[in-house]
Write a protein that holds these residues in place. Structure first.
Motif, mmCIF file in Angstrom:
data_model
loop_
_atom_site.group_PDB
_atom_site.id
_atom_site.type_symbol
_atom_site.label_atom_id
_atom_site.label_comp_id
_atom_site.label_asym_id
_atom_site.label_seq_id
_atom_site.Cartn_x
_atom_site.Cartn_y
_atom_site.Cartn_z
ATOM 1 N N MET A 1 -15.719 6.365 -10.051
ATOM 2 C CA MET A 1 -14.854 7.498 -9.792
ATOM 3 C C MET A 1 -13.413 7.035 -9.905
ATOM 4 O O MET A 1 -13.111 5.870 -9.686
ATOM 5 C CB MET A 1 -15.170 8.118 -8.430
ATOM 6 N N GLY A 2 -12.538 7.954 -10.248
ATOM 7 C CA GLY A 2 -11.124 7.637 -10.376
ATOM 8 C C GLY A 2 -10.455 7.480 -9.021
ATOM 9 O O GLY A 2 -11.009 7.850 -7.980
ATOM 10 N N GLN A 3 -9.223 6.972 -9.034
ATOM 11 C CA GLN A 3 -8.482 6.731 -7.797
ATOM 12 C C GLN A 3 -8.279 8.001 -6.976
ATOM 13 O O GLN A 3 -8.407 7.981 -5.756
ATOM 14 C CB GLN A 3 -7.132 6.087 -8.094
ATOM 15 N N ASP A 4 -7.923 9.110 -7.633
ATOM 16 C CA ASP A 4 -7.701 10.360 -6.901
ATOM 17 C C ASP A 4 -8.969 10.830 -6.198
ATOM 18 O O ASP A 4 -8.931 11.247 -5.043
ATOM 19 C CB ASP A 4 -7.193 11.470 -7.836
ATOM 20 N N THR A 5 -10.084 10.753 -6.896
ATOM 21 C CA THR A 5 -11.359 11.164 -6.317
ATOM 22 C C THR A 5 -11.758 10.228 -5.187
ATOM 23 O O THR A 5 -12.214 10.673 -4.124
ATOM 24 C CB THR A 5 -12.460 11.199 -7.396
ATOM 25 N N TYR A 6 -11.565 8.929 -5.389
ATOM 26 C CA TYR A 6 -11.896 7.951 -4.354
ATOM 27 C C TYR A 6 -11.043 8.185 -3.107
ATOM 28 O O TYR A 6 -11.560 8.159 -1.983
ATOM 29 C CB TYR A 6 -11.696 6.526 -4.880
ATOM 30 N N LEU A 7 -9.755 8.440 -3.291
ATOM 31 C CA LEU A 7 -8.867 8.704 -2.160
ATOM 32 C C LEU A 7 -9.326 9.941 -1.391
ATOM 33 O O LEU A 7 -9.430 9.923 -0.164
ATOM 34 C CB LEU A 7 -7.425 8.888 -2.639
ATOM 35 N N PHE A 30 -16.021 -2.083 4.394
ATOM 36 C CA PHE A 30 -16.038 -3.131 3.378
ATOM 37 C C PHE A 30 -15.396 -2.632 2.091
ATOM 38 O O PHE A 30 -15.654 -1.507 1.655
ATOM 39 C CB PHE A 30 -17.475 -3.563 3.086
ATOM 40 N N THR A 31 -14.595 -3.486 1.473
ATOM 41 C CA THR A 31 -13.950 -3.130 0.210
ATOM 42 C C THR A 31 -13.571 -4.398 -0.542
ATOM 43 O O THR A 31 -13.683 -5.508 -0.021
ATOM 44 C CB THR A 31 -12.713 -2.232 0.441
ATOM 45 N N ASP A 32 -13.111 -4.237 -1.755
ATOM 46 C CA ASP A 32 -12.578 -5.383 -2.490
ATOM 47 C C ASP A 32 -11.096 -5.138 -2.775
ATOM 48 O O ASP A 32 -10.537 -4.102 -2.402
ATOM 49 C CB ASP A 32 -13.378 -5.671 -3.768
ATOM 50 N N TRP A 33 -10.465 -6.086 -3.404
ATOM 51 C CA TRP A 33 -9.014 -6.028 -3.619
ATOM 52 C C TRP A 33 -8.586 -4.818 -4.448
ATOM 53 O O TRP A 33 -7.488 -4.312 -4.281
ATOM 54 C CB TRP A 33 -8.520 -7.317 -4.270
ATOM 55 N N ARG A 34 -9.442 -4.327 -5.314
ATOM 56 C CA ARG A 34 -9.056 -3.211 -6.189
ATOM 57 C C ARG A 34 -8.870 -1.908 -5.426
ATOM 58 O O ARG A 34 -8.059 -1.079 -5.798
ATOM 59 C CB ARG A 34 -10.100 -3.008 -7.294
ATOM 60 N N GLN A 35 -9.645 -1.693 -4.360
ATOM 61 C CA GLN A 35 -9.601 -0.431 -3.626
ATOM 62 C C GLN A 35 -8.931 -0.546 -2.261
ATOM 63 O O GLN A 35 -8.812 0.459 -1.556
ATOM 64 C CB GLN A 35 -11.029 0.118 -3.442
ATOM 65 N N PHE A 36 -8.483 -1.736 -1.891
ATOM 66 C CA PHE A 36 -7.952 -1.952 -0.552
ATOM 67 C C PHE A 36 -6.817 -0.993 -0.195
ATOM 68 O O PHE A 36 -6.867 -0.302 0.818
ATOM 69 C CB PHE A 36 -7.486 -3.408 -0.375
ATOM 70 N N SER A 37 -5.799 -0.908 -1.020
ATOM 71 C CA SER A 37 -4.643 -0.066 -0.672
ATOM 72 C C SER A 37 -5.015 1.419 -0.641
ATOM 73 O O SER A 37 -4.542 2.164 0.222
ATOM 74 C CB SER A 37 -3.459 -0.315 -1.608
ATOM 75 N N THR A 38 -5.876 1.861 -1.526
ATOM 76 C CA THR A 38 -6.306 3.254 -1.523
ATOM 77 C C THR A 38 -7.124 3.559 -0.273
ATOM 78 O O THR A 38 -6.945 4.595 0.366
ATOM 79 C CB THR A 38 -7.125 3.569 -2.791
ATOM 80 N N LEU A 39 -8.007 2.642 0.084
ATOM 81 C CA LEU A 39 -8.831 2.829 1.269
ATOM 82 C C LEU A 39 -7.962 2.894 2.530
ATOM 83 O O LEU A 39 -8.139 3.772 3.366
ATOM 84 C CB LEU A 39 -9.840 1.680 1.384
ATOM 85 N N ALA A 42 -6.162 6.196 2.703
ATOM 86 C CA ALA A 42 -7.068 7.288 3.075
ATOM 87 C C ALA A 42 -7.334 7.292 4.575
ATOM 88 O O ALA A 42 -7.213 8.333 5.229
ATOM 89 C CB ALA A 42 -8.381 7.165 2.298
ATOM 90 N N TRP A 43 -7.700 6.166 5.140
ATOM 91 C CA TRP A 43 -8.059 6.110 6.553
ATOM 92 C C TRP A 43 -6.846 6.345 7.448
ATOM 93 O O TRP A 43 -6.937 7.064 8.438
ATOM 94 C CB TRP A 43 -8.765 4.791 6.884
ATOM 95 N N GLU A 44 -5.706 5.766 7.110
ATOM 96 C CA GLU A 44 -4.518 5.969 7.945
ATOM 97 C C GLU A 44 -3.985 7.391 7.846
ATOM 98 O O GLU A 44 -3.444 7.922 8.815
ATOM 99 C CB GLU A 44 -3.418 4.968 7.586
ATOM 100 N N SER A 45 -4.174 8.040 6.708
ATOM 101 C CA SER A 45 -3.632 9.385 6.528
ATOM 102 C C SER A 45 -4.333 10.447 7.380
ATOM 103 O O SER A 45 -3.807 11.539 7.550
ATOM 104 C CB SER A 45 -3.664 9.791 5.052
ATOM 105 N N VAL A 46 -5.518 10.116 7.925
ATOM 106 C CA VAL A 46 -6.228 11.083 8.779
ATOM 107 C C VAL A 46 -6.183 10.700 10.260
ATOM 108 O O VAL A 46 -6.766 11.391 11.090
ATOM 109 C CB VAL A 46 -7.686 11.315 8.320
ATOM 110 N N GLY A 47 -5.516 9.601 10.598
ATOM 111 C CA GLY A 47 -5.332 9.272 12.005
ATOM 112 C C GLY A 47 -5.834 7.927 12.484
ATOM 113 O O GLY A 47 -5.615 7.562 13.633
#
Length: 186
Positions: A1-7, A30-39, A42-47
């Motif tokens: 999935m693309g970054q927007d969809t993953y976010l 769990f994540t890897d370096w490619r998705q770390f900043s997006t993850l 996402a989590w911080e943006s909801v609280g």
């Protein structure tokens, strides 16, 4: 999935986990370096608030055949509100242990790793210890939860993995600990 969809998807998962979590609960993702900043976004943006990041050193057990093989995974730990104290006087943010080989799921984790993580952050007072895994896969978090005397709620959408998780949980043989697996249609 693309970054927007993953976010978007990670925000939805994080939002639902935040809704059911008690104050002070921690989420380990769990994540890897490619998705770390997006993850994290996402989590911080909801609280959720990012606290430490644990690194799982796979002891040369990384997957993916490429020039630079990933030999580790990042485990950002988020908290809902104010952090509860961890169970031990000190915890280290690196855990070394081989990835299970020939497992029944492509992203299977070592039971000992999940026990270590659960033992650090899950309260046991007044029978409140509950581990939730919205991506239960082959049930490793549930097995670790049973071994740590925690209740477990697992969600898995793939019937084959749900069957594997149910079998592994039954094999864990622990009286008095409740487990639930929920199959979700795709």
């Amino acid at each position: 999935m693309g970054q927007d969809t993953y976010l978007w998807w990670m925000r939805e998962v994080a939002r639902e986990c935040l809704r059911v979590a008690t104050p002070g609960s921690q989420a380990q993702v769990f994540t890897d370096w490619r998705q770390f900043s997006t993850l994290v976004t996402a989590w911080e943006s909801v609280g959720w608030s990012l606290r430490p990041v644990v690194v799982w050193d796979k002891d040369r057990g990384g997957a993916m055949r490429s020039y630079w093989r990933n030999n580790h995974e990042w485990i950002p730990i988020f908290v809902k509100g104010k952090s509860r104290p961890i169970a031990h006087a000190s915890a280290f943010n690196t855990w070394t242990g081989a990835k299970p080989q020939g497992g029944e799921h492509p992203t299977m984790k070592p039971v000992a790793l999940m026990q270590y993580l659960l033992s650090m952050v899950t309260p046991r007072d007044a029978g409140r210890g509950v581990a939730l895994d919205p991506f239960a896969g082959s049930g490793t978090t549930g097995v670790a939860g049973v071994l740590e005397s925690l209740a477990f709620i697992g969600i898995e959408r793939e019937p084959a993995y749900l069957d594997i998780a149910a079998r592994r949980l039954a094999q864990a043989e622990h009286d008095g600990v409740q487990t639930s697996l929920l199959a979700v249609g795709s």
